[in-house]
Design an enzyme around this catalytic site. Sequence first.
Site, PDB file in Angstrom:
ATOM      1  N   HIS A  79      42.406   2.702  52.024  1.00 24.49           N
ATOM      2  CA  HIS A  79      42.526   3.408  50.737  1.00 24.49           C
ATOM      3  C   HIS A  79      43.621   4.467  50.757  1.00 24.49           C
ATOM      4  CE1 HIS A  79      38.792   1.979  48.635  1.00 24.49           C
ATOM      5  NE2 HIS A  79      38.574   1.538  49.868  1.00 24.49           N
ATOM      6  N   ASP A  91      49.404  10.266  48.252  1.00 19.37           N
ATOM      7  CA  ASP A  91      48.095   9.739  47.859  1.00 19.37           C
ATOM      8  C   ASP A  91      48.132   8.217  47.945  1.00 19.37           C
ATOM      9  OD1 ASP A  91      45.489   9.900  46.931  1.00 19.37           O
ATOM     10  OD2 ASP A  91      46.003  11.232  45.269  1.00 19.37           O
TER      11      ASP A  91
HETATM   12  P1  ADQ Z   1      40.394  10.274  46.674  1.00 16.95           P
HETATM   13  O1  ADQ Z   1      41.305  10.986  47.578  1.00 16.95           O
HETATM   14  O2  ADQ Z   1      39.028  10.810  46.569  1.00 16.95           O
HETATM   15  O3  ADQ Z   1      40.292   8.727  47.013  1.00 16.95           O
HETATM   16  P2  ADQ Z   1      41.177   9.660  43.811  1.00 16.95           P
HETATM   17  O4  ADQ Z   1      41.740   8.296  43.817  1.00 16.95           O
HETATM   18  O5  ADQ Z   1      41.895  10.578  42.902  1.00 16.95           O
HETATM   19  O6  ADQ Z   1      41.161  10.340  45.235  1.00 16.95           O
HETATM   20  O7  ADQ Z   1      39.689   9.544  43.339  1.00 16.95           O
HETATM   21  C1  ADQ Z   1      38.912  10.635  43.057  1.00 16.95           C
HETATM   22  C2  ADQ Z   1      37.708  10.172  42.241  1.00 16.95           C
HETATM   23  O8  ADQ Z   1      36.727  11.175  42.284  1.00 16.95           O
HETATM   24  C3  ADQ Z   1      38.047   9.923  40.803  1.00 16.95           C
HETATM   25  O9  ADQ Z   1      37.274   8.871  40.304  1.00 16.95           O
HETATM   26  C4  ADQ Z   1      37.674  11.254  40.124  1.00 16.95           C
HETATM   27  O10 ADQ Z   1      37.243  11.119  38.796  1.00 16.95           O
HETATM   28  C5  ADQ Z   1      36.539  11.724  40.985  1.00 16.95           C
HETATM   29  N1  ADQ Z   1      36.578  13.202  41.078  1.00 16.95           N
HETATM   30  C6  ADQ Z   1      37.546  13.950  41.615  1.00 16.95           C
HETATM   31  N2  ADQ Z   1      37.242  15.266  41.487  1.00 16.95           N
HETATM   32  C7  ADQ Z   1      36.066  15.316  40.856  1.00 16.95           C
HETATM   33  C8  ADQ Z   1      35.222  16.379  40.417  1.00 16.95           C
HETATM   34  N3  ADQ Z   1      35.525  17.660  40.586  1.00 16.95           N
HETATM   35  N4  ADQ Z   1      34.083  16.055  39.813  1.00 16.95           N
HETATM   36  C9  ADQ Z   1      33.755  14.742  39.618  1.00 16.95           C
HETATM   37  N5  ADQ Z   1      34.497  13.717  39.999  1.00 16.95           N
HETATM   38  C10 ADQ Z   1      35.642  13.993  40.597  1.00 16.95           C
HETATM   39  C11 ADQ Z   1      40.788   7.846  48.044  1.00 16.95           C
HETATM   40  C12 ADQ Z   1      42.297   7.904  48.264  1.00 16.95           C
HETATM   41  C13 ADQ Z   1      43.000   7.657  46.948  1.00 16.95           C
HETATM   42  C14 ADQ Z   1      42.566   6.321  46.348  1.00 16.95           C
HETATM   43  C15 ADQ Z   1      41.054   6.219  46.315  1.00 16.95           C
HETATM   44  C16 ADQ Z   1      40.581   4.829  45.904  1.00 16.95           C
HETATM   45  O11 ADQ Z   1      42.670   9.168  48.810  1.00 16.95           O
HETATM   46  O12 ADQ Z   1      44.414   7.668  47.118  1.00 16.95           O
HETATM   47  O13 ADQ Z   1      43.051   6.205  45.030  1.00 16.95           O
HETATM   48  O14 ADQ Z   1      40.474   6.515  47.575  1.00 16.95           O
HETATM   49  O15 ADQ Z   1      41.143   3.868  46.715  1.00 16.95           O
END
Ligand code: ADQ
Length: 511
Positions: free
Chosen positions: A156, A364
């Site tokens: 990921h 990311d």
């Molecule tokens: P993350 O680093 O966690 O994921 P991201 O892809 O942005 O990053 O996903 C975050 C998820 O958590 C989103 O669905 C968002 O809505 C939710 N989220 C974030 N902050 C939140 C909050 N304060 N309250 C509620 N929900 C929140 C890892 C990798 C990424 C990759 C994903 C999926 O680091 O690059 O996109 O996995 O593969």
Amino acid sequence: MSRLVIVSNRVANPERGQASGGLAVSILDALRKHGGMWFGWNGEIVADEADITLTRAAHDHCTLMTMPLTERDYREYYLGFSNEVLWPVHHYRLDLAHFTLEAAEGYRRVNARFAEKLSEIVNRSDLIWVHDYHLIPLGADLRARGVGNEIGFFLHIPFPPPEVLSATPEHEWLMSSLLDYDLVGFQTTTDQANFCRFICESMAGEMTAPDTLRVAGKCLRVSVFPVGIDVDSFVAMAQSSEADNRLQRSRREAEPGCSVIGVDRLDYSKGLPEKFRAFGRLLEMCPDGCKPASLIQIASPTRDDLEPYIDIRRQLEALSGAINGHYGDFDWTPLRYIHRAVGRETLAGLYRASRIGLVTPLRDGMNLVAKEYVAAQDEADPGVLVLSRFAGAAEDLQEALIVNPYDIDEVAHAMRRAIEMTKQERVERHQALMGRLRQHDACNWMLGFLAALSSCRQQLADDMGARRARRRNANQRRGPLAAFSGYASASNSKGKLIAGTKFGGGTRSSS
Ligand code: ADQ
């Protein structure tokens, strides 16, 4: 249809709507569609290894098989090797990597235990899909226990260039353990290319097709599967009554200026201090008394036992205090920084209420927030996504305003451009972005990966058969001595041939 067994470090509770990590969000979407089993850590810590037992829980669409970690596992495997070595290195932050032998040992130990427990409950026909950097050696550990199933691995997070990766002690062992998977999936073509370059340059591998590597007598399929979101359900969520309540409330309580939203885990890879500084620069660029925009930044707590995370939290508190102190007014708090997780409907409402989605990670894998922001918009009057070029999502979402997150001025100017953008341009960009979201949604991600995994052995066998046939035909055309000389050149020049392997283009002669 084979049963799907998903393995990840942490298993989230499907009934809690607040998964604030991208991996949990994407796996939940996959299991909702496909069903199956989810295997991993339940988040609990026990005193002793003897207390580790598997627990089974059934849910509508899946079975959860979970177990605890010991305090030592948590320290060494989870915090130590996974998050103090692999996470920073894969996000190009060698300066933050902290390697210890105990952590590496803990990482091996927990992976071996996952393999032991999992091998006792898988069926021969299960498709096993392992997720992310915590579990890189799991495939090899399962093979050592005689598990012959198709096993795929999806990363990921980014895969760094070989020059960065090779700073990780143990990287050769880690990379060679990836070769026991049938399929390794990445978020972007850049990640895939970095991995293939490493295997070809450092492990004497060769690419026998654009997505096939041969190394150490093994064949491995390597492909790109960009993670997406469940677009329709997010669109529906953004129009739900809960999201609408949040939207109406946000409008009533709106701060002056254009509303800007940021949603991230509180992680140094997400570029939050740089984002705050860029917002400060936007305010600075405007004439005195002008209130061009207000930023809400929601940052959910994560890994807050580790020093870099404590440090970044301190930085954000200081920066938000400084910006509000300098620019705030009786009727205006320019930057609202909220350090907690928020329900997904509330998030959807906040995205919809915001004219700008500010997604500026320094690095990311993909970034699902960028996609959620786009999906939540009102198509008749949408907001603008400002997106870091270093998010995997930028490879696809080209109609966003793409920025360099390290360049504070560039990000500030992009926000100004978004504020001034005509409705027609916003609508056009949004339409194009929605098309891209649908093309690479959660369902395509899952089905694409599973189809590739279930067919890759057959495909590898077909490719090898075709290669053998091509070689035979070529030898026949060249006459009776050709078969002998072909064999001789392959074996004589093994080292050189491999050294001369051209990345991405198959082998080339070493002359
Ligand atoms: P993350 O680093 O966690 O994921 P991201 O892809 O942005 O990053 O996903 C975050 C998820 O958590 C989103 O669905 C968002 O809505 C939710 N989220 C974030 N902050 C939140 C909050 N304060 N309250 C509620 N929900 C929140 C890892 C990798 C990424 C990759 C994903 C999926 O680091 O690059 O996109 O996995 O593969």
